[in-house]
Design an enzyme around this catalytic site. Structure first.
Site, short mmCIF file in Angstrom:
data_model
loop_
_atom_site.label_atom_id
_atom_site.label_comp_id
_atom_site.label_asym_id
_atom_site.label_seq_id
_atom_site.Cartn_x
_atom_site.Cartn_y
_atom_site.Cartn_z
CG HIS A 52 -8.74 -4.48 -4.99
ND1 HIS A 52 -9.42 -4.53 -3.78
CD2 HIS A 52 -9.67 -5.07 -6.03
CE1 HIS A 52 -10.58 -4.91 -3.88
NE2 HIS A 52 -10.84 -5.22 -5.12
CB SER A 84 -2.30 -4.73 -3.33
OG SER A 84 -3.36 -5.38 -2.90
CE1 TYR A 94 -3.18 -2.83 0.32
CE2 TYR A 94 -2.29 -3.50 2.20
CZ TYR A 94 -3.20 -3.90 1.50
OH TYR A 94 -3.94 -5.11 1.52
NE ARG A 135 -4.58 -10.29 0.73
CZ ARG A 135 -4.88 -9.50 1.85
NH1 ARG A 135 -5.62 -8.43 1.76
NH2 ARG A 135 -4.04 -9.68 3.20
CG ASN A 164 -10.03 -0.54 -2.22
OD1 ASN A 164 -10.41 -1.60 -1.71
ND2 ASN A 164 -9.00 -0.10 -2.36
C1 DQA Z 1 -7.32 -3.85 -0.89
C2 DQA Z 1 -6.85 -5.57 -0.98
C3 DQA Z 1 -7.76 -6.28 0.00
O1 DQA Z 1 -7.34 -7.62 0.01
C4 DQA Z 1 -7.23 -5.71 1.53
O2 DQA Z 1 -8.12 -6.50 2.35
C5 DQA Z 1 -7.37 -4.37 1.34
C6 DQA Z 1 -6.82 -3.39 0.37
C7 DQA Z 1 -6.32 -3.16 -1.59
O3 DQA Z 1 -6.87 -1.96 -2.11
O4 DQA Z 1 -5.39 -3.60 -2.29
O5 DQA Z 1 -7.70 -3.88 2.64
O6 DQA Z 1 -8.52 -3.71 -1.32
#
Ligand code: DQA
Length: 141
Positions: free
Chosen positions: A97, A99, A20, A108, A71
């Site tokens: 997202h 990531s 992030y 995920r 998000n």
């Molecule tokens: C996220 C990815 C999700 O898996 C994670 O739980 C997040 C951030 C991202 O922006 O990459 O809280 O949504």
């Protein structure tokens, strides 16, 4: 246009910088506002750690917004309540997202909102929000 940040985005700056980039939520929103200005768009923003609040914001979304950038953080991967509320919102939406969720842990890779979104941008960090804004500008205009 509303940009909705979900759970743990209030502490974005304290989360794993490898995924992030150490950016705070305020810094992220400043960058998104800049992209939006370039595209002559005016987003509003919300963030909550409470799933029910996120759901209720989706219930009200159509009163104030013509499109959504979502998000939901970890809720993305399992919240059928958010899926159903997004359906109620009935607005064009893009899933973002920071990531590359499809390249991380198996859990995920699941998104329960993707089928309701016109696009998904992931793994591009902040720039992903510019792509999402551009996509919505094209579709909503
Ligand atoms: C996220 C990815 C999700 O898996 C994670 O739980 C997040 C951030 C991202 O922006 O990459 O809280 O949504």
């Amino acid at each position: 246009m509303e940009v909705m940040h979900g759970v743990n985005f209030d502490v974005l700056g304290r989360r794993d910088a490898a995924h992030y980039s150490g950016l705070t939520l305020t810094e992220l929103e400043v960058r998104i506002k800049r992209f939006a200005r370039e595209l002559q768009m005016e987003p509003s923003f919300s963030q909550t750690n409470h799933e029910g609040e996120f759901v209720e914001s989706l219930h009200r979304a159509a009163e104030a917004a013509d499109a959504l950038i979502l998000n939901p953080g970890a809720w993305t991967h399992y919240s059928w309540a958010i899926h159903d509320a997004l359906e109620v919102a009935g607005l064009p939406a893009v899933e973002v997202h920071l990531s590359a969720v499809d390249e991380r842990e198996d859990w995920r890779r699941v998104s329960v909102i993707r089928d309701l979104c016109i696009g998904c941008v992931q793994g591009k960090g902040v720039d992903g929000y510019r792509d999402a804004l551009a996509l919505l500008k094209e579709r909503v205009a």
